[in-house]
Design a protein around this motif. Structure first.
Motif, PDB file in Angstrom:
ATOM      1  N   VAL A   1      41.916  22.784  51.702  1.00 22.82           N
ATOM      2  CA  VAL A   1      42.511  23.784  52.602  1.00 22.82           C
ATOM      3  C   VAL A   1      42.317  25.186  52.056  1.00 22.82           C
ATOM      4  N   ALA A   2      42.128  25.309  50.733  1.00 21.28           N
ATOM      5  CA  ALA A   2      41.973  26.638  50.131  1.00 21.28           C
ATOM      6  C   ALA A   2      40.510  27.063  50.029  1.00 21.28           C
ATOM      7  N   GLU A   3      39.601  26.254  50.590  1.00 22.44           N
ATOM      8  CA  GLU A   3      38.185  26.622  50.519  1.00 22.44           C
ATOM      9  C   GLU A   3      37.860  27.814  51.397  1.00 22.44           C
ATOM     10  N   SER A   4      38.497  27.862  52.568  1.00 18.01           N
ATOM     11  CA  SER A   4      38.060  28.815  53.588  1.00 18.01           C
ATOM     12  C   SER A   4      39.235  29.606  54.134  1.00 18.01           C
ATOM     13  N   SER A   5      38.926  30.806  54.634  1.00 19.03           N
ATOM     14  CA  SER A   5      39.853  31.620  55.435  1.00 19.03           C
ATOM     15  C   SER A   5      41.049  32.142  54.670  1.00 19.03           C
ATOM     16  N   LEU A   6      41.196  31.805  53.421  1.00 17.81           N
ATOM     17  CA  LEU A   6      42.361  32.231  52.666  1.00 17.81           C
ATOM     18  C   LEU A   6      41.920  33.000  51.434  1.00 17.81           C
ATOM     19  N   THR A   7      42.626  34.038  51.127  1.00 16.28           N
ATOM     20  CA  THR A   7      42.457  34.718  49.848  1.00 16.28           C
ATOM     21  C   THR A   7      43.731  34.488  49.048  1.00 16.28           C
ATOM     22  N   VAL A   8      43.597  33.797  47.924  1.00 15.33           N
ATOM     23  CA  VAL A   8      44.740  33.592  47.043  1.00 15.33           C
ATOM     24  C   VAL A   8      44.725  34.739  46.041  1.00 15.33           C
ATOM     25  N   PRO A   9      45.621  35.686  46.164  1.00 13.82           N
ATOM     26  CA  PRO A   9      45.559  36.886  45.326  1.00 13.82           C
ATOM     27  C   PRO A   9      45.712  36.555  43.853  1.00 13.82           C
ATOM     28  N   GLY A  10      44.990  37.316  43.040  1.00 10.01           N
ATOM     29  CA  GLY A  10      45.098  37.164  41.599  1.00 10.01           C
ATOM     30  C   GLY A  10      44.147  36.152  40.996  1.00 10.01           C
ATOM     31  N   VAL A  11      43.437  35.371  41.816  1.00  9.63           N
ATOM     32  CA  VAL A  11      42.561  34.325  41.285  1.00  9.63           C
ATOM     33  C   VAL A  11      41.294  34.939  40.706  1.00  9.63           C
ATOM     34  N   ARG A  12      41.018  34.630  39.449  1.00  6.44           N
ATOM     35  CA  ARG A  12      39.781  35.046  38.799  1.00  6.44           C
ATOM     36  C   ARG A  12      38.975  33.842  38.330  1.00  6.44           C
ATOM     37  N   VAL A  13      39.617  32.662  38.340  1.00  9.65           N
ATOM     38  CA  VAL A  13      38.957  31.464  37.832  1.00  9.65           C
ATOM     39  C   VAL A  13      39.182  30.321  38.813  1.00  9.65           C
ATOM     40  N   VAL A  14      38.097  29.573  39.067  1.00 13.36           N
ATOM     41  CA  VAL A  14      38.183  28.341  39.862  1.00 13.36           C
ATOM     42  C   VAL A  14      37.806  27.171  38.967  1.00 13.36           C
ATOM     43  N   VAL A  15      38.604  26.121  38.994  1.00 19.61           N
ATOM     44  CA  VAL A  15      38.260  24.850  38.347  1.00 19.61           C
ATOM     45  C   VAL A  15      38.021  23.847  39.463  1.00 19.61           C
ATOM     46  N   ASP A  16      36.811  23.314  39.547  1.00 24.33           N
ATOM     47  CA  ASP A  16      36.412  22.437  40.652  1.00 24.33           C
ATOM     48  C   ASP A  16      36.220  21.010  40.141  1.00 24.33           C
ATOM     49  N   SER A  17      37.048  20.108  40.636  1.00 24.65           N
ATOM     50  CA  SER A  17      36.902  18.689  40.261  1.00 24.65           C
ATOM     51  C   SER A  17      35.636  18.078  40.837  1.00 24.65           C
ATOM     52  N   GLY A  18      35.076  18.703  41.887  1.00 22.58           N
ATOM     53  CA  GLY A  18      33.862  18.180  42.508  1.00 22.58           C
ATOM     54  C   GLY A  18      34.104  17.071  43.505  1.00 22.58           C
ATOM     55  N   LEU A  19      35.361  16.858  43.899  1.00 22.12           N
ATOM     56  CA  LEU A  19      35.691  15.764  44.811  1.00 22.12           C
ATOM     57  C   LEU A  19      36.294  16.308  46.100  1.00 22.12           C
ATOM     58  N   ALA A  20      36.143  15.531  47.164  1.00 20.87           N
ATOM     59  CA  ALA A  20      36.718  15.884  48.464  1.00 20.87           C
ATOM     60  C   ALA A  20      37.107  14.595  49.174  1.00 20.87           C
ATOM     61  N   ARG A  21      37.849  14.742  50.248  1.00 23.44           N
ATOM     62  CA  ARG A  21      38.245  13.584  51.058  1.00 23.44           C
ATOM     63  C   ARG A  21      37.613  13.698  52.430  1.00 23.44           C
ATOM     64  N   GLU A  22      37.061  12.560  52.901  1.00 28.34           N
ATOM     65  CA  GLU A  22      36.472  12.505  54.238  1.00 28.34           C
ATOM     66  C   GLU A  22      37.001  11.278  54.963  1.00 28.34           C
ATOM     67  N   PRO A  23      37.085  11.341  56.306  1.00 27.27           N
ATOM     68  CA  PRO A  23      37.535  10.161  57.049  1.00 27.27           C
ATOM     69  C   PRO A  23      36.449   9.104  57.126  1.00 27.27           C
ATOM     70  N   ARG A  24      36.860   7.872  57.165  1.00 28.34           N
ATOM     71  CA  ARG A  24      35.955   6.758  57.403  1.00 28.34           C
ATOM     72  C   ARG A  24      36.655   5.809  58.369  1.00 28.34           C
ATOM     73  N   THR A  25      35.881   5.177  59.237  1.00 30.64           N
ATOM     74  CA  THR A  25      36.459   4.286  60.236  1.00 30.64           C
ATOM     75  C   THR A  25      35.709   2.966  60.250  1.00 30.64           C
ATOM     76  N   ASP A  26      36.486   1.878  60.143  1.00 24.09           N
ATOM     77  CA  ASP A  26      35.928   0.534  60.317  1.00 24.09           C
ATOM     78  C   ASP A  26      36.119   0.191  61.789  1.00 24.09           C
ATOM     79  N   HIS A  27      35.088   0.485  62.609  1.00 27.89           N
ATOM     80  CA  HIS A  27      35.228   0.334  64.058  1.00 27.89           C
ATOM     81  C   HIS A  27      35.439  -1.121  64.457  1.00 27.89           C
ATOM     82  N   ALA A  28      34.855  -2.062  63.729  1.00 24.46           N
ATOM     83  CA  ALA A  28      34.993  -3.472  64.084  1.00 24.46           C
ATOM     84  C   ALA A  28      36.432  -3.944  63.929  1.00 24.46           C
ATOM     85  N   ARG A  29      37.158  -3.375  62.961  1.00 26.96           N
ATOM     86  CA  ARG A  29      38.527  -3.811  62.694  1.00 26.96           C
ATOM     87  C   ARG A  29      39.572  -2.823  63.173  1.00 26.96           C
ATOM     88  N   GLY A  30      39.125  -1.656  63.664  1.00 29.83           N
ATOM     89  CA  GLY A  30      40.075  -0.654  64.127  1.00 29.83           C
ATOM     90  C   GLY A  30      40.889  -0.040  63.010  1.00 29.83           C
TER      91      GLY A  30
END
Length: 854
Positions: free
Chosen positions: A283-312
């Motif tokens: 949520v903090a990737e875009s459209s937001l400026t978090v004031p005072g930030v000079r350093v980013v630590v990136d875990s390199g992970l994200a969450r995406e949806p997945r759907t098993d259509h056969a099982r709903g």
């Protein structure tokens, strides 16, 4: 622009405003590419509004929409609700003087479906379109339709810092690409991979070793760099774990994610009094400026949806963040001053990351999208301008769901009921639960349960939906506040589903009231009559939302869902002894046979049947099961057998099909095969292979393709496996002989059972291999120089010792007598002295008896 604060006048995107305005004037649409921090989200809408346009800005998330509106209002020196307002689900702060309104893409879609012309709106800006959320892609497609058919003067801007600019330009009909170069501060990249082996993410699981490493990198960054630290993690659970590991750092640790309280989100977006560590999801990737930030630590992970259509079943899964996301995250460190990004992976791995995140349309549940498309008048979505077409399988699964809940007709066109569902701003399953649950349990309670289902409660609430409901009523946490707000919205929607998010009469008004507020149908049941208790109400509404997930207990915490998928409760769950459940939330790890139940409610047999009545079927079943014919009268709720009775007089045709299924599964070995039957089959197989037609193919597959040609009438009289075992297979096979051509009479000539040898013995021929085999004692072939042949194929002669053991194998007797016999004679005559071993076998007399040596 003179009314803007001086800070806004220095934003780098200002240099691109004239090009953007010219593109919109000449083409009506544009793609705006601007680095983070240049002002594309805040200055561009204000500049367009300054020239008399009413602007709607669509953001992918509620937190971004609220933050952008507050920032623009501050730049104007005013308050939110004046010239700048916002609308998110459950909250609307606007007035008659509002000229820039920031909305979520979900809200924009609702408006488009209610009012396709977007009356009074001059410009729509789709911000952060690079994230490829399904709502944003859908909104873009609808807006292009509106421009083409209804309002060609409506202007459209696709804006992002990192996007496929060429693809969006093509989608917008060759729209100009406007770039704002900006003066972004430099960001140093520090590669900080874990020192040891870390297991890759699997499903929702993240290796604790990686989280411990991320916490250590945050500590390192605090020691090495000035300013606040923004750390990106995939989800709220990981944020909480890392926050615990950082409890002793000399900095304020803040958490920001979609479930965080609005007050906590506001605190993150306000300057701090000391050093801060902000742990955030994407949520903090875009459209937001978090004031005072000079350093980013990136875990390199994200969450995406997945759907098993056969099982709903749908779930989130942890994936490696894309290079585009990594650039966005790194940019947070350089918005106000030079900064640094610590990436928790190697530079070599960076080149293997996906270029962009997976478009949500390719991986998500498409039921909501399919309903919107049908309500828009394009059930197949074939005419929509989309960067990526929806997968055919996912669309078919979505249409099946919509048909089952009455949202579309047989042709896929939206029904009146479906149009009402589309206006509710819910997933179609939840819309069905709200509409059908309200008459049974009361509007207020139906709205409350659906609000619970629309945003999964915190795990600490437990897995019992009714208990979660009670906890939410008592709770004063952020989730409880959001739940009450959504329940109020849904209750009002039931009273006036057309109301949607129309502007309120007063300036800056927020949605108010509550479950049970005046004007909401609040009875416990239909017409205010006493309805079911809370536990039963929760179960009914959940079952209406997810009828394929009603599940019957199998014992030991295991259940079978109507969809056919197994489900298991956690060992500590209090629901383990339930006879029936309505499963609201479940996920199935890729390696697991059963789904894990995260949230469910107890239901009874009647509720399960009522909610999933479209899955209820009854009929006679005759099938092959466990090695025999099973005939039953069965009632099923999907895959769940609810009533089973023995069928005493099954349909003979169904019995015959069951027996054939048994033969297909277990093979013709179910018949009675004598030695003669086996030999006949091998002889026929030999003739078919060597001579072909008219000799029949008697392989298992060929025999079972035409059972009526050789198994009747015995098969029609059979009723069970034992009857098959009484059918003489050899007798049945003879029906396949080529009687019509007369060749059947030549069977013994072409493939004789026995061959007479020089001794006078008639020796059985074995037909199992490539060549017929004749196993005969060597002495019985004295004088035979030519190898026998059958149907033109030389017989493979197994020459046996007097004891019947193989002494030699040959397909050329003349060669054996000439070259091989001497060695056999030398080896065996001392062992069998009573048998003849002449030096010249061609001139010797064949015999099958023992002859005394002279």
């Amino acid at each position: 622009m003179t009314r803007l604060r001086e800070e806004a006048l220095g934003l780098p995107v200002r240099t691109a405003l004239s090009a953007l305005e010219r593109a919109l004037e000449e083409h009506g649409s544009a793609v705006l590419c601007a680095p983070p921090g240049t002002g594309k989200t805040t200055l561009v809408p204000l500049a367009l509004a300054e020239r008399g346009a009413r602007v709607v800005v669509a953001e992918p998330r509620r937190i971004a929409a609220r933050a952008a509106a507050r920032r623009m209002a501050w730049l104007l020196g005013g308050q939110v609700g004046g010239r700048v307002g916002f609308t998110v689900r459950g909250e609307r702060v606007v007035s008659h003087g509002t000229v820039v309104e920031v909305v979520t893409t979900g809200v924009l879609l609702q408006r488009l479906q209610r009012d396709p012309e977007l009356a009074g709106v001059d410009v729509v800006i789709l911000d952060e379109c690079h994230e490829r959320h399904l709502d944003a892609d859908t909104a873009a497609a609808f807006l292009l339709d509106v421009r083409a058919a209804l309002r060609p003067e409506l202007r459209l801007v696709a804006a992002s810092a990192t996007t496929d600019a060429a693809g969006w330009a093509r989608l917008l009909g060759g729209a100009p690409v406007v770039e704002a170069r900006g003066v972004a501060h430099p960001v140093e990249v520090v590669w900080a991979p874990p020192p040891g082996t870390v297991r890759p993410p699997h499903g929702m699981r993240v290796d604790p070793a990686l989280l411990a490493h991320v916490a250590s990198v945050v500590r390192r960054a605090l020691a090495e760099r000035p300013g606040d630290v923004l750390c990106f993690l995939p989800g709220a659970g990981e944020i909480a774990r890392v926050a615990g590991l950082l409890s002793s750092v000399e900095a304020e640790v803040l958490q920001v994610h979609g479930r965080a309280p609005a007050a906590a989100q506001d605190a993150v977006l306000s300057p701090g009094t000391g050093r801060r560590v902000v742990l955030a999801t994407s949520v903090a990737e875009s459209s937001l400026t978090v004031p005072g930030v000079r350093v980013v630590v990136d875990s390199g992970l994200a969450r995406e949806p997945r759907t098993d259509h056969a099982r709903g079943l749908g779930s989130l899964t942890t994936v490696r963040a894309s290079r585009a996301a990594a650039r966005q995250r790194a940019g947070r460190a350089g918005r106000e001053a030079p900064g640094a990004v610590y990436r928790c992976w190697t530079e070599a791995e960076d080149g293997r990351l996906p270029r962009f995140p997976a478009p949500e349309i390719q991986v998500a549940d498409l039921a909501g999208f399919a309903l919107r498309a049908a309500a828009w008048g394009d059930p197949d979505a074939a005419g929509l301008a989309l960067l990526d077409a929806p997968p055919a399988g996912a669309m078919a699964a979505a249409r099946s769901v919509l048909a089952a809940i009455g949202a579309v007709d047989a042709a896929g066109r939206v029904t009146d009921r479906g149009a009402t569902m589309a206006r509710l701003g819910l997933h179609p399953r939840l819309a069905r639960a709200l509409l059908d649950g309200a008459p049974a349990v009361g509007a207020r309670r139906a709205a409350e349960v659906v609000a619970l289902l629309s945003e999964e409660p915190p795990r600490e609430y437990g897995d019992d939906l009714a208990a979660v409901w009670r906890a939410a009523r008592r709770g004063g946490d952020a989730y409880g506040a959001r739940w009450r707000q959504e329940a109020r919205r849904l209750a009002r929607q039931l009273d006036a589903p057309e109301a949607g998010d129309r502007p309120p009469a007063g300036r800056g008004t927020r949605e108010g009231g509550g479950p049970g507020a005046r004007g909401t149908r609040d009875g416990g049941g239909p017409d205010g009559a006493a309805g079911p208790g809370d536990d039963a109400a929760a179960g009914l509404v959940a079952a209406l939302a997810f009828p394929e997930r009603v599940a019957r207990g199998k014992g030991g915490g295991a259940f079978l869902m109507a969809s056919g998928t197994g489900a298991e409760l956690a060992p500590e769950s209090r629901l383990r002894g339930s006879a029936w459940l309505a499963v609201a939330v479940a996920d199935r790890p890729s390696h697991a046979a059963s789904a894990r139940v995260r949230l469910a409610a107890v239901v009874d047999d009647g509720t399960a049947r009522a909610a999933a009545r479209h899955l209820l079927v009854a009929g006679d079943e005759v099938r092959w099961e466990d090695g025999d014919v099973v005939a039953r009268s069965v009632e099923r709720l999907g895959a769940i057998e609810t009533v089973v009775r023995p069928l005493r007089d099954p349909d003979p045709a169904l019995v015959r099909e069951a027996l054939l299924e048994g033969l297909r599964r277990d093979g013709p070995g179910l018949l009675r095969w004598s030695r003669e039957s086996d030999e006949l089959r091998r002889r026929l197989a030999f003739l078919h292979r060597v001579l072909g037609a008219p000799w029949p193919d008697v392989s298992d597959a060929a025999l079972l393709e035409r059972p009526e040609e050789w198994l009747e009438p015995e098969l029609s009289r059979a009723r069970r496996r034992a009857d098959l075992g009484r059918i003489d297979a050899g007798h049945a096979l003879r029906r396949l002989l080529p009687w019509a051509t007369g060749d059947a009479a030549r069977l013994d000539e072409l493939a004789p059972e026995r061959i007479e040898v020089p001794s006078g013995s008639r020796i059985r021929v074995e037909y199992g291999g490539e060549q017929p085999v004749l196993a005969v004692k060597l002495q019985e072939l004295f004088g035979l120089t030519e190898t026998p042949s059958i149907a033109g194929v030389p017989v493979l002669v197994h020459l046996l010792s007097p004891a019947g053991r193989p002494a030699a194998v040959t397909a050329d007797l003349a060669s054996f007598w000439r070259d091989g016999y001497r060695s056999v004679r030398a080896e065996l005559r001392g062992r069998y002295p009573k048998h003849p071993w002449p030096e010249d076998p061609a001139a010797a007399r064949p015999t099958r008896r023992t002859n005394a040596r002279r």
